[in-house]
Every structure is written in C-alpha cells, then in structure tokens.
Design an enzyme around this catalytic site. Structure first.
Site, PDB file in Angstrom:
ATOM      1  N   ARG A 296       2.855   0.903  10.299  1.00 11.64           N
ATOM      2  CA  ARG A 296       2.264   1.252   9.002  1.00 11.64           C
ATOM      3  C   ARG A 296       3.375   1.226   7.948  1.00 11.64           C
ATOM      4  NH1 ARG A 296      -2.564   3.820   7.769  1.00 11.64           N
ATOM      5  NH2 ARG A 296      -2.888   4.330   9.957  1.00 11.64           N
TER       6      ARG A 296
ATOM      7  N   GLU B 168      -6.059  -1.214  15.694  1.00 12.11           N
ATOM      8  CA  GLU B 168      -6.663  -2.177  14.769  1.00 12.11           C
ATOM      9  C   GLU B 168      -5.663  -3.242  14.325  1.00 12.11           C
ATOM     10  OE1 GLU B 168      -7.891  -2.538  10.151  1.00 12.11           O
ATOM     11  OE2 GLU B 168      -7.926  -0.520  11.019  1.00 12.11           O
TER      12      GLU B 168
ATOM     13  N   ARG C   4       1.448  -6.523  12.554  1.00  8.29           N
ATOM     14  CA  ARG C   4       0.828  -5.917  13.736  1.00  8.29           C
ATOM     15  C   ARG C   4       0.695  -6.941  14.864  1.00  8.29           C
ATOM     16  NH1 ARG C   4      -3.265  -0.950  12.438  1.00  8.29           N
ATOM     17  NH2 ARG C   4      -1.832   0.162  11.046  1.00  8.29           N
TER      18      ARG C   4
ATOM     19  N   SER D 228      -9.905  -6.257  10.371  1.00 11.99           N
ATOM     20  CA  SER D 228     -11.144  -5.610   9.960  1.00 11.99           C
ATOM     21  C   SER D 228     -11.931  -6.621   9.144  1.00 11.99           C
ATOM     22  CB  SER D 228     -10.841  -4.362   9.125  1.00 11.99           C
ATOM     23  OG  SER D 228     -12.004  -3.598   8.909  1.00 11.99           O
TER      24      SER D 228
ATOM     25  N   ARG E 250       0.850  -1.196   0.000  1.00  9.48           N
ATOM     26  CA  ARG E 250       0.000   0.000   0.000  1.00  9.48           C
ATOM     27  C   ARG E 250       0.880   1.238   0.000  1.00  9.48           C
ATOM     28  NH1 ARG E 250      -4.681  -1.750   4.432  1.00  9.48           N
ATOM     29  NH2 ARG E 250      -5.397  -3.569   3.281  1.00  9.48           N
TER      30      ARG E 250
END
Length: 430
Positions: free
Chosen positions: A277, A349, A391, A352, A262
């Site tokens: 991230r 988070e 994560r 999801s 990403r």
C-alpha cells in the site's frame, strides 16, 4: 449521479436500494428540495408573464395620458423584475443544493449483488490455480534475499517519507516488464486501445468520475489546483465527457499504464510493511464505454481480461462479487480478483472491475446517439485494474521464491527480460 426524475417516480425503490447499502431513506428530503426548486421556477415564470403583460400596457397608458395608471404599471414592472431576480436566485441556490446532495449519494447496487455488511459477506464466483506447496517457510516480498538489494524503502523515505519505495536493478526491470506484458496483452489480444494520459487533472474530471467530493481527502491536490490521479480511470473515462457518441463506435475499450497517487488518509496503520500500500504506484487500467444493454456482459469480459493476465503468469487467484456493504461508492456491481500471496498465506486484492451504469455518465454528460434514431441516451462506463503493477510484482516474487533466496520468474516474461528468468540470491537477473 442519480436522476431526480427517477427518484420522483419511484421513491420507495430508491430508498430500498439505499437501505441495501446500509443508508437511511433520503427520497423525502431530496423531493422536498426538488419541489421547492420547481416552485421557485414556476413562480418566476408566472412573475415574468405578469411583467411582460404590464410592460405591454405601459405604452397604452402613456398614450391615453393616464398618468396614474402609467406610474402604477411602471412600478409593477419594476417590482416583478426584482421578484423574478429573487426567485431565479433562489431556484439556482436550491438547484445547487440538490446537485450537491445527489453528488454525495452512492450508486445503487444491481439486483443480483449479494447483501452484506463487509468483506466477510463477499461471494466467491471463481478460483484458479493451486497455491504452491513450499518445502520451506515462504516470506513476504521485502524479506526475500534476492529482492532486498532492489527494493529500497530507506532511501525512498529519505526522498519522500513513508509509503514510498525505490526500485533498482533486477526488481525495477521486472516491474517494467510486468507493465509492458500487461499492455501488450491487452492491446494485442484483448482489443483495448492504448492511451498515454496526463496524471494531473482538474476538478471537473475528478467530479465526473465520482472521486469528488467523496474521496477528496484520499487524493493529492497541488498548490496550482490540479489533482494527481488516483488511477487512469479518471482520465480515460472523462475523455468522453460532454460527448455524444455514435452507437456504432461502442463499446470503446481503453487501457493506459500510468503513475497513480493516493494519500489514503483513512488507512493509517494498514499494510505499511513492504510495498503493498503505497502513496505512489503504477497500474495498467482498463476502461470501457458501452451501450447500456451490454454493460453486464462487458463487466464479465473485463474481469476475464484481468484474470487472463494472472493465469499467464501462473499466479493462483480467486474472484469474488463484492457485497453491498463492501462495494465502492460509484459501483453497481464489482468483481474483485484476489491473488495468492504465500508470504501472507492469504489472497489479496490485485484487481477490482466495476460497472457504474450511467452513474458517471450523468455526472459528466456522456451520451450516445441511438442507431435507430431518437434522443441521445447516457452511456454506461466500466473500469478495472489490469493489473496493479506493484501488487503483481509482489505476487510474482513471493510465488517464485526459492529456498536459497533466489526467485524464479514466470516464463511468459522472457521476451521482456531478455530471456533471463531468475533473480539470484544476490539480486542479479540471470
């Protein structure tokens, strides 16, 4: 993508659902474009009928020797041919414009999704575990002495720039063990079928899974025109594109461990410290393709699969339902699972899980054949992280850190780590 027929039948309900997402009414503009498109089609059909009728009369006029009528009819046929071509071109242009407009509109939230503006309005629905009480001040993952030797941002920056990391030694092995543990749990206990998918895909796969055109700027595109997948949701979901599945084969539950990419063009300055991230990361993804009547139950099941991974690792978490203002573009309902990170003293988070209803299925024409007969219907698709491996690594390291700089790892990882469950302060697995 939305069904224009549904918008025609219930424009007020469509606009009301958009309003819950904070968007202005769109039905009137869409229906005007749809009406113009259908008018072109109707006019083209009428012109075709006139051309066909005139074509039949041409021979009769010639047989009668009526030269004037013959030439008039020939000219009419030519005019109608040109008119039909013009109207068909206009209809195609309007159809493309309508499709482009529909592709840019987010999914409509389920009725029981909470209204709200942003993450502050999300609603907690579950909580598990009690955050550990430290007798020292816990630090973030990249500050733990035992982690520092195996988490190299400087070398990664030399290789690739910012937002990359090079893992080595014990940290690389724990990262791999986490992914294997997740895959083995999902395949052995949760009934998911493992896949190994490409990480390069064509436009159609990104478009069909609602990543284009909305998220083009947040994704990487190669010079050859391939997209690097942001998640294997793209490849797993699009694997049924264009198919008509037998109802008896539903649900199809899939999982894959892949690299993900990403660019996150709009997130500059956010979470740049450590590996929270990254431009390149790994994820174990879950995807379900199911009957429309079962998609909500499948969402709850998928959420439990992800929660179960955290529980097995002994990581405290909370689960929230995203409000309308925080929900993703393609989702009807989303459950975010947030893991406790003591280094940040907050929940973040880690998964999801979303149901998209038939939103993706319409874009990629994925249907099923009802067991009782009748026309094929669109399937429902769901996706969820099970989990984001990086994560999860962060959470394991931060929750297991010790005062002497070592890290105690979850016992459940023993089979994948040769029974070694401690990272020493010197960064060695022992």
């Amino acid at each position: 993508m939305h069904d224009i027929r549904t918008i025609r039948d219930t424009p007020e309900a469509f606009d009301a659902a958009l309003a819950r997402r904070g968007l202005s009414p769109m039905s009137s503009d869409l229906l005007a474009l749809d009406s113009a498109r259908r008018a072109c089609i109707t006019a083209a059909e009428a012109a075709l009928a006139e051309r066909n009728a005139a074509s039949k009369q041409v021979g009769a006029a010639k047989a009668k020797g009526d030269e004037a009528e013959f030439e008039r009819l020939r000219a009419l046929v030519a005019d109608k041919k040109a008119e039909i071509a013009r109207l068909e071109d206009e209809a195609r242009d309007k159809d493309a414009a309508l499709r482009d407009a529909l592709l840019g509109i987010p999914n409509l939230p389920d009725a029981d999704v909470p209204d709200g503006a942003d993450e502050a309005d999300n609603v907690e629905i579950d909580r598990w575990g009690t955050p550990r009480a430290f007798d020292f001040k816990p630090v973030e993952h990249f500050e733990i002495p035992g982690v520092v030797p195996g988490m190299d941002f400087e070398t990664a920056a030399k290789l690739s720039g910012s937002r990359f990391v090079l893992l080595r030694g014990a940290i690389a092995r724990v990262h791999r063990a986490l992914a294997q543990f997740m895959l083995d749990t999902h395949t052995g206990e949760n009934g998911l079928v493992e896949h190994m998918t490409p990480v390069l895909v064509r436009d159609d796969a990104m478009l069909g899974t609602d990543k284009l055109p909305k998220f083009g700027d947040d994704s990487f595109l190669t010079r050859e025109g391939y997209w690097l997948i942001p998640t294997s949701e793209v490849t797993l979901t699009y694997s049924v594109a264009g198919d008509v599945l037998d109802e008896a084969t539903l649900p199809r539950r899939m999982t894959a461990h892949t690299l993900c990419f990403r660019s996150e063009a709009g997130s500059a300055g956010r979470d740049t410290a450590g590996m929270l991230r990254q431009h390149q990361f790994e994820k174990v993804e879950m995807v379900s393709v199911t009957h429309p009547d079962h998609s909500r139950a499948e969402l709850d099941r998928m959420t439990r699969c992800a929660e179960g991974i955290l529980e097995a690792l002994g990581l405290p978490y909370r689960t929230v339902v995203l409000c309308t203002g925080d929900m993703g573009f393609g989702a009807r309902r989303t459950h975010d699972i947030e893991v406790w990170l003591p280094g940040q003293n907050t929940y973040r988070e880690i998964s999801s899980c979303s149901t998209t209803g038939d939103f993706q299925a319409r874009r990629m024409n994925a249907r099923f054949k009802p067991a009782g007969g009748g026309k094929p219907e669109f399937v429902h698709t769901l996706n969820g992280s099970g989990l984001a491996v990086g994560r999860c690594l962060i959470a394991v390291l931060e929750n297991g850190q010790q005062a002497d700089g070592s890290v105690v790892l979850p016992e459940v990882l023993g089979p994948w780590l040769g029974g070694k469950l401690t990272i020493t302060a010197g960064g060695v697995l022992a």
